[in-house]
Design a protein around this motif. Structure first.
Motif, PDB file in Angstrom:
ATOM      1  N   LYS A 175      34.773  41.310  52.828  1.00 13.44           N
ATOM      2  CA  LYS A 175      36.209  41.158  53.049  1.00 13.44           C
ATOM      3  C   LYS A 175      36.628  41.869  54.331  1.00 13.44           C
ATOM      4  CE  LYS A 175      39.646  42.347  49.834  1.00 13.44           C
ATOM      5  NZ  LYS A 175      39.897  42.200  48.406  1.00 13.44           N
ATOM      6  N   HIS A 176      36.069  43.071  54.536  1.00 11.69           N
ATOM      7  CA  HIS A 176      36.401  43.802  55.755  1.00 11.69           C
ATOM      8  C   HIS A 176      35.919  43.027  56.978  1.00 11.69           C
ATOM      9  CE1 HIS A 176      37.798  46.882  53.276  1.00 11.69           C
ATOM     10  NE2 HIS A 176      36.651  47.471  53.007  1.00 11.69           N
ATOM     11  N   ARG A 179      38.256  40.055  57.630  1.00 13.88           N
ATOM     12  CA  ARG A 179      39.549  40.435  58.200  1.00 13.88           C
ATOM     13  C   ARG A 179      39.441  40.841  59.651  1.00 13.88           C
ATOM     14  NH1 ARG A 179      42.011  43.675  53.394  1.00 13.88           N
ATOM     15  NH2 ARG A 179      42.589  41.920  52.093  1.00 13.88           N
ATOM     16  N   GLU A 188      44.668  36.204  54.506  1.00 15.05           N
ATOM     17  CA  GLU A 188      44.237  36.383  53.130  1.00 15.05           C
ATOM     18  C   GLU A 188      43.296  35.256  52.748  1.00 15.05           C
ATOM     19  OE1 GLU A 188      44.367  38.804  51.235  1.00 15.05           O
ATOM     20  OE2 GLU A 188      45.638  39.906  52.633  1.00 15.05           O
ATOM     21  N   ARG A 191      40.494  31.928  48.011  1.00  6.84           N
ATOM     22  CA  ARG A 191      39.654  31.965  46.826  1.00  6.84           C
ATOM     23  C   ARG A 191      39.482  33.444  46.495  1.00  6.84           C
ATOM     24  NH1 ARG A 191      38.112  28.441  43.587  1.00  6.84           N
ATOM     25  NH2 ARG A 191      35.990  29.200  43.494  1.00  6.84           N
ATOM     26  N   PRO A 192      39.271  33.785  45.219  1.00  4.36           N
ATOM     27  CA  PRO A 192      39.145  35.203  44.898  1.00  4.36           C
ATOM     28  C   PRO A 192      38.047  35.898  45.686  1.00  4.36           C
ATOM     29  CG  PRO A 192      39.418  33.942  42.896  1.00  4.36           C
ATOM     30  CD  PRO A 192      39.289  32.951  44.003  1.00  4.36           C
ATOM     31  N   ARG A 193      36.913  35.214  45.852  1.00  9.01           N
ATOM     32  CA  ARG A 193      35.854  35.875  46.600  1.00  9.01           C
ATOM     33  C   ARG A 193      35.836  35.369  48.021  1.00  9.01           C
ATOM     34  NH1 ARG A 193      30.360  35.386  44.333  1.00  9.01           N
ATOM     35  NH2 ARG A 193      31.154  33.556  43.316  1.00  9.01           N
ATOM     36  N   ILE A 194      35.662  36.291  48.968  1.00  6.01           N
ATOM     37  CA  ILE A 194      35.808  35.966  50.362  1.00  6.01           C
ATOM     38  C   ILE A 194      34.694  35.024  50.822  1.00  6.01           C
ATOM     39  CG2 ILE A 194      34.601  37.590  51.880  1.00  6.01           C
ATOM     40  CD1 ILE A 194      38.353  37.154  51.660  1.00  6.01           C
ATOM     41  N   ALA A 195      33.519  35.151  50.227  1.00  8.57           N
ATOM     42  CA  ALA A 195      32.421  34.270  50.635  1.00  8.57           C
ATOM     43  C   ALA A 195      32.779  32.815  50.331  1.00  8.57           C
ATOM     44  CB  ALA A 195      31.144  34.662  49.911  1.00  8.57           C
TER      45      ALA A 195
ATOM     46  N   ASP B  25      34.600  35.222  40.017  1.00  4.67           N
ATOM     47  CA  ASP B  25      35.830  35.127  40.807  1.00  4.67           C
ATOM     48  C   ASP B  25      36.904  35.890  40.059  1.00  4.67           C
ATOM     49  OD1 ASP B  25      34.527  33.531  42.488  1.00  4.67           O
ATOM     50  OD2 ASP B  25      35.487  31.659  41.885  1.00  4.67           O
ATOM     51  N   VAL B  26      37.420  36.944  40.654  1.00  2.00           N
ATOM     52  CA  VAL B  26      38.343  37.807  39.930  1.00  2.00           C
ATOM     53  C   VAL B  26      39.695  37.876  40.637  1.00  2.00           C
ATOM     54  CG1 VAL B  26      38.675  40.089  38.938  1.00  2.00           C
ATOM     55  CG2 VAL B  26      36.372  39.198  39.223  1.00  2.00           C
ATOM     56  N   ASP B  44      35.989  42.972  46.329  1.00  2.00           N
ATOM     57  CA  ASP B  44      36.151  41.635  46.881  1.00  2.00           C
ATOM     58  C   ASP B  44      36.818  40.753  45.829  1.00  2.00           C
ATOM     59  OD1 ASP B  44      36.049  39.356  48.309  1.00  2.00           O
ATOM     60  OD2 ASP B  44      33.893  39.088  48.193  1.00  2.00           O
ATOM     61  N   VAL B  45      38.101  40.993  45.606  1.00  2.00           N
ATOM     62  CA  VAL B  45      38.842  40.218  44.614  1.00  2.00           C
ATOM     63  C   VAL B  45      40.189  39.837  45.221  1.00  2.00           C
ATOM     64  CG1 VAL B  45      37.801  41.454  42.673  1.00  2.00           C
ATOM     65  CG2 VAL B  45      39.947  42.266  43.628  1.00  2.00           C
ATOM     66  N   ALA B  46      40.811  38.817  44.655  1.00  2.00           N
ATOM     67  CA  ALA B  46      42.175  38.501  45.074  1.00  2.00           C
ATOM     68  C   ALA B  46      43.117  39.344  44.231  1.00  2.00           C
ATOM     69  CB  ALA B  46      42.446  37.024  44.865  1.00  2.00           C
TER      70      ALA B  46
END
Lengths: 504, 446
Positions: A175-176, A179, A188, A191-195, B25-26, B44-46
């Motif tokens: 995530k870092h 960004r 932002e 999807r919940p996971r950045i990958a 996915d969280v 790594d979550v939204a």
């Protein structure tokens, strides 16, 4: 003074993604070389010079070796999750490293100096599209042309984003990294996971690219050139296979297609994603930034059509409309293809184009510039500030659509603008001092680099053609930094200049 | 899996870390911006900031396509309403935590389908029950129930008894075995030649009766008959309820006069003392040294720590404390507190099993995640069935601890065979978890 032992942080762990990306770039160079070479065998062209396979292979080999060295240096220093600091170092080093590897084919294959090669490579990766090559058509063979376009395609959606998509890692580190590269004020994931966000972005991007290549081919463009232009349109890069850019084809259908895809590339990819994921096309229309963007495009296209109606005396102004549409698309998307000579524009039309160069596309797109979202937020924040001078007790909230924009984001946007203007000013002075060009020329060059545009306005004032060949190596290197600053949106690189960043 | 976590307290944050590491996915929701910022920074979550039970937030979190919604905020009612709302909106499975006194009787630790919520857990009641089992044991520092009380896993601290002897020379009762030991922070699944040393932590597994005998080999302690409980909350009451039927004498020390009054009214077989459990004079007055076990179970970690240290100093043979911040567990152990349990660990164990495959019946994470014990059903289509265990090629660091076939419990040897439909209790270290799971995964499709 006490004798304090100041220790530096250990950043060797940050080299691992750098090495991986360099190896990846090496593979891309080798692939470009092989495809270009094979193309020459299967369908020889009378127009394009032959050769260029070996320089590409040498460059690829050098990239892989350098990348492997980086990976080896990082061994034993990679931590489980990457910290913010490490991620920033990584992103900066990835861009420098990829730029360096990308320069090698030009150095080996087109007898360019390292400064020239680096300029061309960084201009490609940052999707600026400014060039130092004055004679593309006689100098670059297919492998080199393909790599030049490929570099823009890789840089368009982002090499770091691609890395995150291909090597998904666990934790906040990815995530870092993401960004550090992603454009826009509120970058932002969707999807919940950045990958997965990264993978979804690249899938969309690749899909659009394939569609455009097919359309260009159907419209009558040579397949190889359609491929090259497809790679550089969606990335809003702007490298062309012709010296005269898109004007060199003189095909109205091609111009319509390319202009439209440039605009598609400057729309927030998150909107496409959500539209495809069940929210429908209407959801795109509800996005406030999108509405502003479309309004801006419509308004400037009509204005430019009217202003230039005498320049293009086609039937009922249709030519004028096409030229204006293309000019607006190429400018807001910061692509930089040309069909028109802006130096023949009237003062009003030229000013309009110059203003659009500042604005750029939407956040979360492949376009450069300040971005529509930031412009809107700045305007609203300034309005709120003005209102505060006579209504100090009214609670003011800045909104984007219906959602409230947090104060830190507003501060971020404001400081972005300050840095942007400051860099522009310092850059103009620097280039003027070093190369002795007139101030407007230096201004045009800096603006085009910071906005990742491509063509340089006011170059005719210094007697230059529309490229960067005449500048000194010092200025060229300076432009390389400016392009990187613009692509990575300043903060990532400036963070590295703060001494406290490196200290423990 | 797509998982929504509402509430980023101790349990919420812990879950985020584990779930993201497992590749789910969280989406995390909390009403405090700083808690959300923490999650954004570290995982790594939204994330979403807002009231977890509001429809707008649940819609934005897209709970209708969630496989699992976990409501673990600090407010029981918010959790239940959020879980209900999520269920209504179409979430596949919802779990809520309700740990207040008001819910203690109703939830009995864990309830399925209460009020339409798939699982309601009360970790405080569960911790109380676990403490009760520890109090009944012969010197164990933790007792975990498996397969509906038919198998027990106990943790013991090694003294000099049985130390320095190869395991093969230790005559353990039938149907029990040494499942693992921990030395210097490393967990080892032992072979017959391994030697236990004083200071090791040993895990024994087997039938409850056999385990009780096995415990006697390692410890001289007997079950606690006089138990002092500091803190009359949910945990304390649940502990008391667990051991009173076995004839234990329970004294509860409660600071709040009103709560103390009510406790005395509700439990006539318990001595209730109103006062501060860290007050030396009070402890002297109630003759603390005559107790076999002291359990400090208030909501405040500091009080629990101080009370158990004082009890230790006064000569109570076994001391227990609960700790909210699970990171403190090793420190408490180091300070000499014998039994340290955390409601957070209990809650997350219960929740995490739902984030794994459907065949998992229970899951217990040991030693800060270094190992885990799972209970699962062997499917006919998985690779582990119908061959002797010695040919199964279990990865090192894993062990099949027990098989439950119908009503029969079997502690297996190398010649035993896992049959389809057996419940298997297996222990595995973190490193070999993935390869063990592969053995038990059913083949996809037809």
């Amino acid at each position: 003074m006490t004798r304090q032992h100041r220790r530096l942080r250990d950043f060797r762990g940050a080299l691992r993604p750098v090495g991986a990306v360099m190896i990846g770039v090496g593979v891309a160079i080798a692939a470009s070389g092989a495809v270009g070479f094979a193309w020459d065998l299967v369908a020889p062209s009378a127009r394009i010079p032959v050769g260029g396979l070996w320089p590409c292979l040498f460059a690829a080999l050098a990239s892989v070796v350098l990348g492997a060295a980086c990976m080896a240096a990082s061994r034993g220093h990679v931590r489980e999750t990457m910290s913010r600091r490490e991620a920033l170092v990584s992103v900066a080093a990835i861009w420098l490293g990829a730029g360096l590897c990308g320069a090698l084919p030009f150095v080996f294959g087109a007898r360019m100096s390292l400064a020239d090669g680096l300029f061309e490579s960084i201009s490609g990766l940052t999707t600026t599209g400014a060039t130092v090559i004055t004679d593309i058509e006689t100098r670059l063979s297919r492998p080199l042309l393909l790599w030049r376009s490929m570099s823009q395609w890789l840089g368009g959606m982002g090499i770091v984003v691609l890395f995150v998509a291909v090597f998904p890692s666990v934790g906040a580190g990815a995530k870092h990294l993401y960004r550090g590269e992603a454009p826009g004020a509120q970058a932002e994931g969707f999807r919940p996971r950045i990958a997965e966000t990264s993978l979804a972005l690249w899938r969309l991007y690749a899909l659009f690219t394939l569609v455009e290549i097919a359309l260009l081919w159907v419209a009558g463009m040579d397949l190889f050139e359609a491929l090259c232009h497809g790679l550089t349109t969606l990335s809003t890069g702007g490298f062309s296979t012709r010296d005269a850019s898109v004007a060199g084809f003189a095909m109205p259908a091609v111009e319509w297609i390319i202009a439209t895809f440039m605009l598609l590339g400057s729309i927030n990819y998150g909107l496409y994603y959500f539209a495809l994921r069940g929210r429908g096309l209407r959801s795109i229309g509800r996005d406030p930034e999108f509405r502003t963007f479309v309004g801006l495009v419509l308004l400037s296209t009509s204005l430019l059509t009217l202003l230039n109606i005498e320049l293009h005396p086609g039937g009922y102004g249709l030519d004028s409309l096409r030229f204006a549409y293309f000019q607006v698309a190429t400018t807001v998307s910061s692509t930089g293809y040309g069909t028109d000579d802006t130096s023949t524009f009237g003062a009003a039309a030229f000013t309009l184009v110059l203003a659009l160069m500042f604005v750029g596309g939407m956040s979360g797109s492949t376009a450069g510039g300040i971005k529509v979202e930031r412009i809107v937020l700045m305007a609203k924040q300034t309005f709120a500030q003005v209102r505060r001078s006579f209504d100090p007790s009214v609670v003011q909230v800045v909104r984007m659509g219906r959602s409230v924009v947090a104060k830190p984001i507003l501060a971020d946007v404001m400081s972005f603008f300050v840095i942007y203007i400051a860099c522009l000013g310092v850059g103009v002075l620097f280039v003027c001092t070093v190369d002795g060009v007139p101030i407007p020329t230096a201004f045009g060059a800096m603006l085009t680099c910071l906005s990742n545009m491509g063509p340089a306005p006011f170059h005719e004032l210094a007697g230059f053609a529309d490229n960067f060949a005449p500048y000194s190596p010092v200025s060229k290197t300076f432009f390389v930094v400016a392009m990187l600053l613009g692509r990575l949106e300043f903060f990532t690189l400036f963070a590295l200049l703060v001494p406290g960043f490196w200290r423990r | 899996m797509y998982i929504v976590v509402i509430g980023l307290g101790e349990v919420g944050k812990h879950l985020l870390g584990v779930l993201q590491a497992d590749g789910h996915d969280v989406v995390a929701i909390d009403k405090s911006p700083s808690a959300v910022a923490y999650a954004e920074e570290h995982f790594d979550v939204a994330s979403l900031t807002g009231y977890g039970a509001s429809q707008e937030i649940l819609d934005r979190a897209n709970v209708k396509s969630a496989d699992l919604v976990v409501a673990v905020s600090d407010h029981d009612e918010v959790n239940l309403i959020a879980a209900l709302a999520a269920k209504q909106l179409g979430a596949e499975r919802v779990i809520a935590r309700a740990q207040g006194n008001e819910w203690a009787r109703w939830t009995e630790g864990i309830r399925y389908g209460l009020l339409g919520v798939d699982v309601v857990i009360n970790p405080r009641v569960l911790v109380g029950q676990e403490l009760g089992r520890v109090a009944r044991s012969h010197g164990a520092s933790d007792v975990i129930d498996l397969a509906q009380d038919r198998v027990e896993l106990v943790q013991m601290k090694m003294t000099t008894r049985m130390a320095n002897k190869p395991l093969s020379k230790i005559q353990l009762p039938e149907d029990s075995l040494v499942a693992a030991y921990v030395r210097d922070g490393d967990m080892v699944v032992p072979g017959g030649a391994d030697v236990l040393l004083p200071g090791d932590t040993v895990y024994l597994i087997g039938r409850p009766e056999a385990i009780l005998q096995a415990e006697d080999l390692f410890s001289t302690r007997r079950e606690a008959n006089r138990v002092l409980v500091v803190g009359g909350g949910v945990v304390g009451q649940s502990l008391a309820r667990q051991i009173l039927p076995f004839g234990a004498q329970v004294t509860i020390v409660e600071r709040d006069p009103e709560v103390a009054e009510r406790l005395a009214a509700e439990h006539d077989d318990v001595t209730v003392v109103q006062g501060d459990g860290t007050d030396g004079d009070l402890l002297q007055e109630i003759e603390i040294e005559t107790y076999d076990l002291m359990a400090a179970v208030t909501r405040e970690d500091e009080i629990n720590l101080m009370a158990s240290l004082m009890a230790k100093r006064a000569g109570v043979p076994r001391t227990a404390a609960i700790v909210q911040r699970a990171d403190y567990v090793p420190i408490y152990r180091q300070l000499g507190i014998d039994i340290v349990l955390s409601p957070r660990t209990v809650a997350s164990d219960q929740i995490l099993r739902f984030a794994r495959s459907g065949q998992l019946h229970s899951l217990h994470v040991l030693e800060e995640g270094a190992a885990e014990v799972v209970e699962l059903t062997a499917l006919a289509s998985c690779a582990a069935t119908s061959k002797p265990l010695r040919r199964l090629q279990l990865p090192t660091g894993s062990l099949i601890a027990a098989l439950i076939r119908g009503d029969e419990v079997l502690v297996p040897g190398g010649d035993d065979v896992i049959e389809a439909g057996d419940r298997v209790i297996l222990m595995t270290t973190r490193e070999s978890r993935a390869s063990v799971e592969r053995l038990f995964r059913g083949r996809r499709g037809l």
